[in-house]
Scaffold this motif. Sequence first.
Motif, PDB file in Angstrom:
ATOM      1  N   LEU A 186       2.638 -49.775  -1.749  1.00  0.00           N
ATOM      2  CA  LEU A 186       2.826 -49.099  -3.039  1.00  0.00           C
ATOM      3  C   LEU A 186       1.978 -49.747  -4.127  1.00  0.00           C
ATOM      4  CD1 LEU A 186       6.681 -48.443  -2.955  1.00  0.00           C
ATOM      5  CD2 LEU A 186       4.863 -46.721  -2.800  1.00  0.00           C
ATOM      6  N   ALA A 187       1.900 -51.075  -4.131  1.00  0.00           N
ATOM      7  CA  ALA A 187       1.086 -51.771  -5.132  1.00  0.00           C
ATOM      8  C   ALA A 187      -0.380 -51.384  -4.991  1.00  0.00           C
ATOM      9  CB  ALA A 187       1.259 -53.280  -4.990  1.00  0.00           C
ATOM     10  N   CYS A 188      -0.872 -51.294  -3.765  1.00  0.00           N
ATOM     11  CA  CYS A 188      -2.269 -50.883  -3.545  1.00  0.00           C
ATOM     12  C   CYS A 188      -2.505 -49.463  -4.050  1.00  0.00           C
ATOM     13  CB  CYS A 188      -2.629 -50.984  -2.063  1.00  0.00           C
ATOM     14  SG  CYS A 188      -2.827 -52.679  -1.482  1.00  0.00           S
ATOM     15  N   MET A 189      -1.538 -48.594  -3.829  1.00  0.00           N
ATOM     16  CA  MET A 189      -1.667 -47.220  -4.328  1.00  0.00           C
ATOM     17  C   MET A 189      -1.753 -47.209  -5.853  1.00  0.00           C
ATOM     18  SD  MET A 189       0.999 -45.313  -1.796  1.00  0.00           S
ATOM     19  CE  MET A 189       0.457 -43.625  -1.760  1.00  0.00           C
ATOM     20  N   HIS A 190      -0.905 -47.979  -6.501  1.00  0.00           N
ATOM     21  CA  HIS A 190      -0.894 -48.000  -7.964  1.00  0.00           C
ATOM     22  C   HIS A 190      -2.176 -48.624  -8.528  1.00  0.00           C
ATOM     23  CE1 HIS A 190       3.045 -46.292  -8.338  1.00  0.00           C
ATOM     24  NE2 HIS A 190       3.586 -47.250  -7.614  1.00  0.00           N
ATOM     25  N   VAL A 191      -2.671 -49.658  -7.888  1.00  0.00           N
ATOM     26  CA  VAL A 191      -3.932 -50.267  -8.330  1.00  0.00           C
ATOM     27  C   VAL A 191      -5.077 -49.268  -8.157  1.00  0.00           C
ATOM     28  CG1 VAL A 191      -5.631 -52.059  -7.792  1.00  0.00           C
ATOM     29  CG2 VAL A 191      -3.214 -52.647  -7.986  1.00  0.00           C
ATOM     30  N   TYR A 192      -5.086 -48.534  -7.049  1.00  0.00           N
ATOM     31  CA  TYR A 192      -6.107 -47.504  -6.846  1.00  0.00           C
ATOM     32  C   TYR A 192      -6.050 -46.459  -7.959  1.00  0.00           C
ATOM     33  CZ  TYR A 192      -8.699 -43.603  -4.929  1.00  0.00           C
ATOM     34  OH  TYR A 192      -9.592 -42.569  -4.778  1.00  0.00           O
ATOM     35  N   VAL A 193      -4.858 -46.065  -8.340  1.00  0.00           N
ATOM     36  CA  VAL A 193      -4.711 -45.064  -9.407  1.00  0.00           C
ATOM     37  C   VAL A 193      -5.267 -45.606 -10.724  1.00  0.00           C
ATOM     38  CG1 VAL A 193      -3.050 -43.748 -10.786  1.00  0.00           C
ATOM     39  CG2 VAL A 193      -2.756 -43.914  -8.308  1.00  0.00           C
ATOM     40  N   ILE A 194      -4.958 -46.841 -11.033  1.00  0.00           N
ATOM     41  CA  ILE A 194      -5.470 -47.446 -12.272  1.00  0.00           C
ATOM     42  C   ILE A 194      -6.994 -47.496 -12.251  1.00  0.00           C
ATOM     43  CG2 ILE A 194      -5.613 -49.614 -13.574  1.00  0.00           C
ATOM     44  CD1 ILE A 194      -2.635 -50.038 -12.830  1.00  0.00           C
ATOM     45  N   LEU A 195      -7.562 -47.919 -11.141  1.00  0.00           N
ATOM     46  CA  LEU A 195      -9.027 -47.964 -11.030  1.00  0.00           C
ATOM     47  C   LEU A 195      -9.639 -46.566 -11.119  1.00  0.00           C
ATOM     48  CD1 LEU A 195      -9.412 -50.666  -8.230  1.00  0.00           C
ATOM     49  CD2 LEU A 195      -9.762 -50.940 -10.709  1.00  0.00           C
ATOM     50  N   SER A 196      -8.931 -45.584 -10.608  1.00  0.00           N
ATOM     51  CA  SER A 196      -9.421 -44.201 -10.694  1.00  0.00           C
ATOM     52  C   SER A 196      -9.403 -43.681 -12.125  1.00  0.00           C
ATOM     53  CB  SER A 196      -8.580 -43.284  -9.797  1.00  0.00           C
ATOM     54  OG  SER A 196      -8.745 -43.630  -8.455  1.00  0.00           O
ATOM     55  N   PHE A 197      -8.398 -44.097 -12.896  1.00  0.00           N
ATOM     56  CA  PHE A 197      -8.378 -43.741 -14.319  1.00  0.00           C
ATOM     57  C   PHE A 197      -9.626 -44.286 -15.011  1.00  0.00           C
ATOM     58  CE2 PHE A 197      -3.832 -42.624 -14.281  1.00  0.00           C
ATOM     59  CZ  PHE A 197      -3.829 -41.593 -15.195  1.00  0.00           C
ATOM     60  N   PHE A 198      -9.971 -45.549 -14.704  1.00  0.00           N
ATOM     61  CA  PHE A 198     -11.158 -46.148 -15.313  1.00  0.00           C
ATOM     62  C   PHE A 198     -12.429 -45.446 -14.845  1.00  0.00           C
ATOM     63  CE2 PHE A 198      -8.634 -50.353 -15.388  1.00  0.00           C
ATOM     64  CZ  PHE A 198      -8.048 -50.009 -16.591  1.00  0.00           C
ATOM     65  N   ALA A 199     -12.530 -45.188 -13.556  1.00  0.00           N
ATOM     66  CA  ALA A 199     -13.742 -44.593 -12.985  1.00  0.00           C
ATOM     67  C   ALA A 199     -13.960 -43.164 -13.471  1.00  0.00           C
ATOM     68  CB  ALA A 199     -13.681 -44.630 -11.463  1.00  0.00           C
TER      69      ALA A 199
END
Length: 133
Positions: A78-91
């Motif tokens: 779940l933490a990896c999923m949330h970090v991916y989402v945050i990075l996707s917001f930036f990207a």
Amino acid sequence: VGLTKRYVHIDDTDNPIYHVFGYTNVCINFDFPPSSYVAPGIWPFVMMCGVIYQATCMLRNWTAWKDGKLSSCEYYVLACMHVYVILSFFAFSICFAVGPTENIVLHTLPFTAFMLALFFVAVANWYYINNVP
């Protein structure tokens, strides 16, 4: 979308996204002025809300993990999923900087990553709701 519809006529079959992918999606409305001038100024606020939401989800998961309601494996996935989402917001900001006529791959890849991120948000929330008492 309303800005573009009001001031610009976009041919749904004669634009760079249609030529590459064979269809036009809603994001084509943000690729032309005046929307392309307004959207980058609004996006940081949307991004900030999204990052705060993901951070609170991560805190919620951490609390459930510490309380023994999530296993370590569940917590880290779940933490990896949330970090991916945050990075996707930036990207996703790249979509505003690089237009589809400049580099179609660099323009659409962050959009595609963001769509996957939205799926991860749904999966993570579904998993939490159905597995944490």
